[in-house]
Design a protein around this motif. Structure first.
Motif, short mmCIF file in Angstrom:
data_model
loop_
_atom_site.label_atom_id
_atom_site.label_comp_id
_atom_site.label_asym_id
_atom_site.label_seq_id
_atom_site.Cartn_x
_atom_site.Cartn_y
_atom_site.Cartn_z
N LEU A 112 0.63 -1.00 -0.10
CA LEU A 112 -0.22 -0.35 -0.28
C LEU A 112 1.12 1.58 0.21
CD1 LEU A 112 -2.00 -0.85 2.53
CD2 LEU A 112 -2.96 -0.90 0.53
N SER A 113 0.18 2.41 -0.67
CA SER A 113 1.13 4.01 -0.17
C SER A 113 0.66 3.95 1.01
CB SER A 113 0.57 4.16 -1.26
OG SER A 113 -1.22 5.35 -0.25
N LYS A 114 1.79 4.40 1.78
CA LYS A 114 2.11 5.18 2.79
C LYS A 114 1.06 6.40 2.73
CE LYS A 114 6.77 6.11 2.98
NZ LYS A 114 7.68 6.91 3.47
N ASP A 115 -0.30 6.71 2.75
CA ASP A 115 -1.08 7.73 3.10
C ASP A 115 -1.73 6.27 3.61
OD1 ASP A 115 -0.54 9.86 2.50
OD2 ASP A 115 -1.01 10.22 0.67
N ASP A 116 -1.94 5.63 2.90
CA ASP A 116 -3.02 4.10 2.71
C ASP A 116 -3.06 3.59 3.85
OD1 ASP A 116 -4.49 4.34 0.83
OD2 ASP A 116 -4.06 3.51 -0.31
#
Length: 306
Positions: A112-116
């Motif tokens: 996952l992306s860091k934001d997710d």
């Protein structure tokens, strides 16, 4: 499953037993281990002698005079309060560690992306996975299953959100292709407002296929969701398309690959492909140049018509 261990604080144990003989320390340890395995210790003297492996009453009485102070009698049983506290605390911490480790593994494997990752960790409420009707769950398999089901639900919700954003853009709910200019004229104490709506030119895509247009809408949805970014005007969006066209060398497949690369890496903008080949055949270069010039003319004509 019975917990096979408990925390043993050597410094505390040493300071608490430094006045004991070897027989007393041995008896104390055997009683602690018995309590850990069975929950409590019987008060019956004969059973205490068997547990401590002391088989003469005289010797047991001498040992018990010192060791007995380490235990409190509760009904028909003896309990060491410190050990009881450590066992209870460990029983609470173990399900928490199981749930946390399960979540960490799922996040790591999902890329996952860091934001997710931050969003999922923020939404993760530990008590939902380790308690059932206020009763602590000790079944590790059940805890892992609960975490996995919740995690998959989070991923599905995220996909639905992105798809909805893409659909909104496709249905025209995204950018509004109108500029509203407002002229104000003050007359006396009142104020008249004249509004004129000026239609701007339509976006010119470097590739007119539905595939590319869909990927571009996906890129816009991603930018809006991950970074709160929205093209302020058609001109700024057109500039983004031009940048993508130039990076791809007017190659549609490469342009889509560049979009996917930025999505996968969590980037805010476009960059050349990592395995991009800089050398092309002369005939292929000429073909790209023709497409690029045609695209540039369309943009110029559109801007002049504003």
């Amino acid at each position: 499953m019975k917990d096979p261990a408990f925390l043993f604080y050597t410094k505390d144990f040493q300071s608490g037993t430094q006045d004991m003989s070897c027989d007393e320390v041995g008896a104390y340890l055997r009683l602690l281990m018995y309590q850990h395995q069975h929950g409590n210790i019987p008060v019956d003297k004969e059973r205490l002698m068997r547990i401590t492996s002391i088989f003469t009453i005289e010797k047991f009485d001498m040992v018990w005079e010192m060791v007995g102070n380490k235990f409190n009698q509760i009904g028909n049983h003896l309990v060491n309060n410190r050990l009881d506290k450590e066992i209870n605390q460990r029983s609470i911490n173990k399900p928490k560690k199981t749930a946390a480790a399960s979540l960490a593994g799922l996040i790591s494997s999902s890329k996952l992306s860091k934001d997710d990752q931050v969003r999922i960790k923020r939404n993760f409420k530990m008590d939902l996975f380790i308690y059932e009707n206020d009763v602590l769950i000790t079944d590790e398999t059940l805890i892992k299953t609960r975490v996995r089901e919740w995690f998959n639900t989070q991923l599905n919700n995220q996909k639905e959100t992105v798809n909805q954003m893409v659909n909104n853009y496709a249905n025209g709910d995204g950018d509004v292709n109108e500029n509203v200019s407002v002229n104000k004229e003050k007359e006396g104490t009142g104020e008249k407002i004249k509004k004129s709506i000026v239609k701007t030119s339509e976006i010119v895509f470097p590739f007119e296929t539905e595939l590319f247009k869909t990927q571009w809408q996906l890129w816009k949805a991603y930018k809006a969701k991950e970074f709160g970014f929205k093209y302020k005007s058609e001109s700024s969006e057109q500039a983004g398309l031009s940048e993508l066209n130039n990076l791809s060398g007017s190659d549609e497949k490469k342009a889509i690959a560049i979009i996917h690369q930025s999505l996968a890496k969590g980037w805010k903008g476009f960059f050349e492909l990592k395995n991009n080949q800089n050398e092309r055949s002369n005939s292929y270069t000429g073909q790209l140049k023709t497409v690029s010039d045609s695209f540039a003319r369309k943009i110029a004509e559109g801007l002049q018509s504003e």
